[in-house]
Design an enzyme around this catalytic site. Structure first.
Site, PDB file in Angstrom:
ATOM      1  N   HIS A 245       0.855  -1.182   0.000  1.00  0.00           N
ATOM      2  CA  HIS A 245       0.000   0.000   0.000  1.00  0.00           C
ATOM      3  C   HIS A 245       0.890   1.231   0.000  1.00  0.00           C
ATOM      4  O   HIS A 245       1.961   1.229   0.592  1.00  0.00           O
ATOM      5  CB  HIS A 245      -0.909   0.016   1.242  1.00  0.00           C
ATOM      6  CG  HIS A 245      -2.081   0.917   1.085  1.00  0.00           C
ATOM      7  ND1 HIS A 245      -2.037   2.246   1.391  1.00  0.00           N
ATOM      8  CD2 HIS A 245      -3.330   0.663   0.616  1.00  0.00           C
ATOM      9  CE1 HIS A 245      -3.216   2.786   1.121  1.00  0.00           C
ATOM     10  NE2 HIS A 245      -4.020   1.859   0.638  1.00  0.00           N
ATOM     11  N   GLU A 303      -7.662  -5.683  -0.195  1.00  0.00           N
ATOM     12  CA  GLU A 303      -8.156  -6.493  -1.303  1.00  0.00           C
ATOM     13  C   GLU A 303      -8.061  -7.989  -1.050  1.00  0.00           C
ATOM     14  O   GLU A 303      -8.809  -8.773  -1.625  1.00  0.00           O
ATOM     15  CB  GLU A 303      -7.395  -6.136  -2.588  1.00  0.00           C
ATOM     16  CG  GLU A 303      -7.439  -4.678  -2.965  1.00  0.00           C
ATOM     17  CD  GLU A 303      -8.793  -4.225  -3.472  1.00  0.00           C
ATOM     18  OE1 GLU A 303      -9.815  -4.642  -2.907  1.00  0.00           O
ATOM     19  OE2 GLU A 303      -8.829  -3.466  -4.452  1.00  0.00           O
TER      20      GLU A 303
HETATM   21  N1  ACO Z   1       4.218  -7.472  -4.597  1.00  0.00           N
HETATM   22  C1  ACO Z   1       5.533  -7.437  -4.904  1.00  0.00           C
HETATM   23  N2  ACO Z   1       6.269  -6.329  -4.779  1.00  0.00           N
HETATM   24  C2  ACO Z   1       5.674  -5.232  -4.323  1.00  0.00           C
HETATM   25  C3  ACO Z   1       4.313  -5.190  -3.985  1.00  0.00           C
HETATM   26  C4  ACO Z   1       3.586  -6.379  -4.138  1.00  0.00           C
HETATM   27  N3  ACO Z   1       2.289  -6.441  -3.838  1.00  0.00           N
HETATM   28  N4  ACO Z   1       3.981  -3.949  -3.565  1.00  0.00           N
HETATM   29  C5  ACO Z   1       5.095  -3.214  -3.635  1.00  0.00           C
HETATM   30  N5  ACO Z   1       6.118  -3.991  -4.097  1.00  0.00           N
HETATM   31  C6  ACO Z   1       7.494  -3.607  -4.308  1.00  0.00           C
HETATM   32  C7  ACO Z   1       7.706  -2.917  -5.641  1.00  0.00           C
HETATM   33  O1  ACO Z   1       7.908  -3.844  -6.685  1.00  0.00           O
HETATM   34  C8  ACO Z   1       8.921  -2.094  -5.340  1.00  0.00           C
HETATM   35  O2  ACO Z   1      10.040  -2.938  -5.371  1.00  0.00           O
HETATM   36  P1  ACO Z   1      11.421  -2.461  -6.062  1.00  0.00           P
HETATM   37  O3  ACO Z   1      11.853  -1.259  -5.256  1.00  0.00           O
HETATM   38  O4  ACO Z   1      12.307  -3.646  -5.919  1.00  0.00           O
HETATM   39  O5  ACO Z   1      11.069  -2.098  -7.474  1.00  0.00           O
HETATM   40  C9  ACO Z   1       8.725  -1.677  -3.891  1.00  0.00           C
HETATM   41  O6  ACO Z   1       7.863  -2.664  -3.314  1.00  0.00           O
HETATM   42  C10 ACO Z   1       8.050  -0.322  -3.745  1.00  0.00           C
HETATM   43  O7  ACO Z   1       6.945  -0.290  -4.638  1.00  0.00           O
HETATM   44  P2  ACO Z   1       6.140   1.012  -5.006  1.00  0.00           P
HETATM   45  O8  ACO Z   1       5.522   0.778  -6.344  1.00  0.00           O
HETATM   46  O9  ACO Z   1       6.947   2.242  -4.811  1.00  0.00           O
HETATM   47  O10 ACO Z   1       5.054   1.022  -3.883  1.00  0.00           O
HETATM   48  P3  ACO Z   1       3.697   1.762  -3.950  1.00  0.00           P
HETATM   49  O11 ACO Z   1       3.558   2.487  -2.708  1.00  0.00           O
HETATM   50  O12 ACO Z   1       3.513   2.554  -5.184  1.00  0.00           O
HETATM   51  O13 ACO Z   1       2.738   0.498  -4.050  1.00  0.00           O
HETATM   52  C11 ACO Z   1       0.743  -0.566  -4.605  1.00  0.00           C
HETATM   53  C12 ACO Z   1       1.412   0.498  -3.727  1.00  0.00           C
HETATM   54  C13 ACO Z   1       0.607  -0.025  -6.010  1.00  0.00           C
HETATM   55  C14 ACO Z   1      -0.645  -0.848  -4.012  1.00  0.00           C
HETATM   56  C15 ACO Z   1       1.593  -1.863  -4.599  1.00  0.00           C
HETATM   57  O14 ACO Z   1       1.829  -2.303  -3.293  1.00  0.00           O
HETATM   58  C16 ACO Z   1       0.967  -2.959  -5.434  1.00  0.00           C
HETATM   59  O15 ACO Z   1       1.104  -2.968  -6.660  1.00  0.00           O
HETATM   60  N6  ACO Z   1       0.269  -3.951  -4.769  1.00  0.00           N
HETATM   61  C17 ACO Z   1      -0.365  -5.041  -5.510  1.00  0.00           C
HETATM   62  C18 ACO Z   1      -1.712  -4.616  -6.072  1.00  0.00           C
HETATM   63  C19 ACO Z   1      -2.753  -4.397  -4.985  1.00  0.00           C
HETATM   64  O16 ACO Z   1      -2.896  -5.185  -4.065  1.00  0.00           O
HETATM   65  N7  ACO Z   1      -3.497  -3.302  -5.143  1.00  0.00           N
HETATM   66  C20 ACO Z   1      -4.575  -2.899  -4.198  1.00  0.00           C
HETATM   67  C21 ACO Z   1      -4.096  -1.812  -3.313  1.00  0.00           C
HETATM   68  S1  ACO Z   1      -5.308  -1.404  -2.085  1.00  0.00           S
HETATM   69  C22 ACO Z   1      -6.400  -0.376  -2.870  1.00  0.00           C
HETATM   70  O17 ACO Z   1      -6.068   0.365  -3.754  1.00  0.00           O
HETATM   71  C23 ACO Z   1      -7.797  -0.434  -2.507  1.00  0.00           C
END
Ligand code: ACO
Length: 361
Positions: A245, A303
């Site tokens: 998140h 989720e």
């Molecule tokens: N699985 C694997 N790696 C992840 C995940 C995940 N679920 N979430 C974050 N990371 C990793 C990224 O790949 C990144 O790694 P890196 O630095 O090696 O490239 C690091 O963590 C930071 O990621 P960001 O993209 O900067 O984190 P952000 O704060 O933008 O992420 C997000 C938030 C988009 C929700 C992300 O966690 C994600 O894609 N989760 C999976 C999809 C999901 O569950 N979405 C629902 C969110 S809840 C809602 O909106 C209601």
């Protein structure tokens, strides 16, 4: 400048506060844990709308008005449903909502509250070759949504869905709420603003994640090796759906609320064994993410247990985002009204990094 506007404060709001470090969600002065399971969705709509519509009645009257709006939306859109149904279920719901009047009055807001709850079951039934069932304007909103889907609704499932709608009703300046506020800031009508929110919610990084959570659980069950499957996904650059998140660095409080609802539903049923399996996958995912992404605290988000709850309630995974929209629409409308009231157009700047024109004469 961060591409994702991380840490940028873009609005003052009285509607909700997300405490990402502490793992708390406040909705208009109430902790989520005080609202969920205690307040009906219609009461929470009243809480969010209070002060944003001059003709807002008491909460009991408002719940009746939401029921009337379900009937009105069904009557208005039913002749068009067959044309909308061939699209995917989310796009067909969005197309139906686009046909609603685009005003700013309470009546416009109530039609928008009603629309996802009415359109989702009607379109699902059409997709299965069944006739849509009309709403019962006197019934409880969540229970009526389930009854329109399956013909009957157990009180336990109705209560579970109601708790879900309350749990997701608002959540700070998430992507879809921001999109809604941007459109509302132009003084466009509520339907235009809500269509922007719907577009943003659809993506898998936001409200499109719970369907893929079911696909992940099924794939892991088939593989028989949760940790191995999850490690392979990350090695392929994939994200684990239902985890991570932008704001929460600890567990999303909504995940615990929804897990408790699924647990209540699951006692002595197939949902119980599904929950037990999901819990083992959750533990494996948290461990794999801890090892593979040590730079980031990636925890379970809303989720993951949304997927289990909506599956238990009888919705197919393709429609999970529709149900999310049925809850979040209340927050979007309140945010749109709050933004409109500021009278201020949201218009940030971009920094030009493209080629410069050749100025040589
Ligand atoms: N699985 C694997 N790696 C992840 C995940 C995940 N679920 N979430 C974050 N990371 C990793 C990224 O790949 C990144 O790694 P890196 O630095 O090696 O490239 C690091 O963590 C930071 O990621 P960001 O993209 O900067 O984190 P952000 O704060 O933008 O992420 C997000 C938030 C988009 C929700 C992300 O966690 C994600 O894609 N989760 C999976 C999809 C999901 O569950 N979405 C629902 C969110 S809840 C809602 O909106 C209601």
């Amino acid at each position: 400048m961060a591409n994702g506007l991380d840490d940028v404060v873009a609005a003052d709001t009285v509607l909700s506060d997300v405490d990402g470090a502490g793992g708390h969600l406040t909705i208009r002065g109430h902790s989520l844990t005080d609202l969920a399971g205690r307040w009906r969705y219609g009461q929470v709509v009243h809480l969010l709308f209070d002060g944003f519509f001059t003709d807002l009645p008491g909460d009991a009257e408002l719940e009746k008005a939401i029921g009337d709006a379900r009937v009105e939306v069904f009557d208005r859109l039913q002749p068009m449903l067959a044309e909308l149904a061939p699209l995917d279920i989310y796009s067909s719901m969005r197309a139906g909502i686009a046909l609603l009047p685009d005003g700013d009055a309470l009546a416009d807001a109530l039609r928008l509250i009603a629309a996802p709850a009415v359109l989702t079951p009607a379109l699902l039934r059409l997709g299965r070759g069944e006739k849509p069932l009309p709403p019962d304007g006197r019934a409880d909103h969540a229970g009526d949504m389930l009854r329109m889907l399956g013909g009957t609704a157990s009180p336990a499932l109705g209560k579970a869905l109601d708790t879900y709608l309350v749990t997701v009703c608002d959540h700070g300046l998430n992507a879809s709420t921001f999109a809604t506020r941007v459109v509302a800031s132009t003084q466009a009508g509520l339907t235009s603003a809500i269509l922007a929110g719907l577009g943003a919610l659809k993506g898998p990084l936001h409200g499109g994640a719970p369907g893929p959570v079911i696909e992940m659980l099924d794939a892991i069950e088939a593989s028989g090796d949760a940790a191995g499957w999850l490690r392979d996904e990350i090695a392929r650059g994939q994200r684990i759906m239902g985890f991570g998140h932008r704001i929460y660095r600890v567990r999303d409080p909504r995940a615990d609320v929804l897990k408790a609802v699924v647990r209540q539903l699951g006692a002595r049923s197939a949902t119980g064994s599904r929950l037990a399996f999901a819990e083992t996958v959750e533990q494996a995912a948290l461990e794999v993410l801890r090892v593979e992404k040590p730079q980031r605290s990636i925890q379970t988000n809303v989720e993951f247990y949304t997927a289990l709850l909506l599956e238990a309630a009888g919705f197919p995974k393709e429609a999970f985002s529709n149900v999310f929209a049925a809850g979040r629409v209340a927050g979007w409308i309140a945010h749109a009204r709050e933004q409109q009231a500021t009278g201020r157009l949201i218009r940030p700047q971009s920094r030009y990094v493209g080629p410069v024109p050749d100025l040589v004469a």
